[in-house]
Structures are given as C-alpha cells and as structure tokens.
Design an enzyme around this catalytic site. Structure first.
Site, short mmCIF file in Angstrom:
data_model
loop_
_atom_site.label_atom_id
_atom_site.label_comp_id
_atom_site.label_asym_id
_atom_site.label_seq_id
_atom_site.Cartn_x
_atom_site.Cartn_y
_atom_site.Cartn_z
N SER A 192 1.42 -9.16 -53.70
CA SER A 192 1.74 -9.15 -55.12
C SER A 192 2.48 -10.42 -55.53
O SER A 192 1.94 -11.52 -55.41
CB SER A 192 2.52 -7.89 -55.45
OG SER A 192 2.58 -7.66 -56.85
N ASP A 290 -6.34 -1.50 -58.88
CA ASP A 290 -5.17 -2.35 -59.11
C ASP A 290 -5.40 -3.22 -60.34
O ASP A 290 -6.43 -3.91 -60.42
CB ASP A 290 -4.96 -3.22 -57.87
CG ASP A 290 -3.74 -4.12 -57.96
OD1 ASP A 290 -3.05 -4.11 -59.00
OD2 ASP A 290 -3.48 -4.83 -56.97
N HIS A 320 -2.51 -0.63 -56.04
CA HIS A 320 -1.47 -1.62 -55.79
C HIS A 320 -0.31 -0.93 -55.08
O HIS A 320 0.09 0.17 -55.46
CB HIS A 320 -0.99 -2.20 -57.13
CG HIS A 320 -0.14 -3.42 -56.98
ND1 HIS A 320 -0.67 -4.69 -57.01
CD2 HIS A 320 1.20 -3.56 -56.81
CE1 HIS A 320 0.31 -5.57 -56.86
NE2 HIS A 320 1.45 -4.91 -56.74
#
Length: 349
Positions: A192, A290, A320
């Site tokens: 991320s 995601d 995610h």
C-alpha cells in the site's frame, strides 16, 4: 488497557481464529450469498470476516482520532497476524530511522535482504503492525528483512516518509556486511503506502546508481493526485479500504495539492525514460476487491512499457489488507506465501 478490554480483545481474537478455521462450506453458509463484482468472487472467509466486522460495529481507523486509529490498526494486525516463527529479531537504527531486522532460521552468513516499508496510508502502521507479515516473508523466502519505521503524517507530511525511506535504503547499502546481507541481492518492498515508498526508492536507486536487485510492490498506492479508476469506483466502500480512508491519507501526507503530482509522492508521474536498464525487476501484487487495484496494475504496465522486467499477479478473491492476514484463515495466507515465493525467486534465495 483495562483488564476488561484485555479479556474482550482475547475473546475477539479467538472468535476470529475459530471462524476463519471453519470448513469453507460452513464459511460460505455463514457469509451469505457470494459477492461477485467485476467478474470476481470474494473469498468466503474474507466475506465472513467483513460481515463479522459489520455486526460487531468495528469502526474504520479513519473515523477515529489519529492516535486511536493507530491503536486500532495495530490491534487488528495482531488479531489477523498472530505470532509467527522467526529465527531472530533485533531492533536497530538505520541511519537514524528506527528499524527491525528479521533473520530467518538457517540463514547463511551472507544472504539476500529485503528493505520493507509498511502500509497504513502514511498515517498508520509501525514495526508492530507488520511484524507477523515480515516474519512470514523472512522465513518463507529465506531472506533477511529489515522493516523501516518511517515518520508518519499528519505530524510529518511529504516528503518525510520518502526522505526516511531513501535514507534507510542508502544506509543498508553502506552497511550490508554488518547486516549479514549480500550487497548484490538487495531488494526493496512494501504494501500500500509502503508499496508507494518502495517504488520511489527503486527509482531513486536507479538514478543514483545504488545496487538494487528486486522490488516487491504489494497493492501499491501509485497516484495520490487522481484516482479516476474503475476499481476505485467499484470497491471504495464495503471492502475494508474505503474512499474516506484514502482521502484522509492523501490530505494528511500531501496537504499541498501540487505535491500530489510530485513523482516522489506519486510514482505514476515519474519519468522512467532511460531508466529501464537501471530499474530493478519488479513483482507487483494486487487484490481483486481493492480500490487501489487498477492504479497498481497501471504502474506495472508503465514499468513494462519502459522495458523493466515485471511480473504482475492479481489475487482476484482478496481485499486490500490481505497481506496482514497471515495468522488466520487459509486463502490470504496462501497468497502471502506465493508473494514470498516470488521474493525468493527474484533474489535467488
């Protein structure tokens, strides 16, 4: 923390562990009708976990004051990561940046090393939030992992995290021998926001002529300026990472609008011309459910178009955050094990 809160936390953790260990057919029955979006079916265990979260009315970190949000993220990571085996762990300073070195069991005197940058929207996360995942990467890939605790927004906005990430990597290059690392088999990676930082560190390494053998980008956030993607529209609510979380992350890390187009904040805008021969090969992992899926895959294509060797892997049934779910369930852990195998192959471990 009060005794009541401690007992409640342990009860929640045991309930989650037991639920995620149920046979898949039972999980499917409890989770309800399959969630199918964009031709993808959400993993039953993940669907059930999200349902439990809604039933328990667990608030998103972005809805809490920053300090409480950070505590919530670390608490969630502890429940889904649990304690994972590792050869040795020690905390150290990587050129003034707090860090933690994970050495797998049976590591050679000189072995590959991954510099890992945690996710959390540049606001959340620390050495503890990704402790379980780093242990799994180190053991499964057979590489040393140095996790970096870079400064967080909003207290320290851009370019603080970038500066810390680059400084830590430069320190690792200079001190590879003392870390037991092979200087010819260094990698940078993250998930991320950490994937964002890993990508820009790889670009800086290429420009500065620093050795880098591999980059591991797990659902990287690559565009802090404009997120006009199909996945952002489809998955911005109801799948753990929300549009509200991302808005808060962007506003906290890059409060200045112009900085959001800075390639050090958004690698999507980096000029990769003439860097193909210097940029390290990349493995880019994305999750089907995601909001960041499409921008991560777009960046993988940009690398490939520039002539960089890239392997792109989408885990279509994941959300995610699956990278932190290594201590409960089966499918997320299997995905992380596959990522670890890619790291092992990329570094010749």
């Amino acid at each position: 923390m009060t005794i009541l809160a401690t007992v409640r936390g342990r009860a929640e953790a045991e309930l989650l562990r037991a639920t995620m260990a149920l046979p898949e057919r039972v999980q499917r029955a409890l989770a309800g009708r399959p969630v199918v979006v964009d031709g993808q079916t959400l993993a039953p265990e993940t669907q059930l976990m999200l349902r439990l979260q809604r039933v328990a009315r667990i608030p998103g970190a972005e809805t809490l004051p920053v300090v409480q949000g950070r505590e919530a993220i670390t608490h969630q990571a502890a429940m889904t990561g649990r304690t994972q085996p590792i050869g040795a762990v020690r905390d150290l300073s990587a050129g003034g940046v707090p860090a933690r070195l994970y050495t797998p069991r049976g590591a050679a005197a000189r072995s590959p090393l991954l510099v890992f940058l945690h996710g959390g929207g540049f606001i959340y996360g620390d050495l503890d939030s990704h402790d379980a995942s780093c242990r799994v990467l180190a053991e499964a890939a057979g590489v040393r992992v140095l996790a970096v605790d870079y400064r967080l927004a909003p207290e320290h906005p851009f370019p603080a995290a970038y500066d810390d990430a680059v400084a830590a990597y430069r320190w690792v290059v200079e001190h590879a021998a003392t870390l037991g690392a092979d200087p010819d088999r260094l990698a940078v990676g993250g998930d991320s926001a950490g994937g964002n930082l890993a990508a820009v560190v790889a670009i800086e390494a290429a420009r500065a002529g620093l050795p880098l053998a591999f980059q591991l980008l797990v659902y990287p956030a690559t565009d802090n300026y404009e997120r006009d993607t199909r996945s952002f529209a489809l998955f911005g609510e109801g799948f753990y990472l929300t549009s509200g979380f991302m808005d808060l992350a962007t506003e906290s890390y890059t409060p200045d609008l112009e900085s959001r187009r800075d390639p050090r904040a958004s690698p999507h805008y980096a000029d990769l011309t003439d860097l193909a021969d210097a940029l390290a090969p990349a493995y880019v992992a994305t999750a089907g459910f995601d909001p960041l899926r499409d921008e991560g895959e777009a960046y993988a294509r940009r690398l490939a178009d520039a002539g960089v060797t890239v392997e792109l892997k989408r885990f279509p049934d994941q959300i995610h955050g699956f990278f932190n779910i290594v201590g409960v369930g089966r499918r997320s852990r299997a995905a992380v094990d596959e990522i670890a195998a890619a790291l092992r192959a990329g570094l010749g471990a």
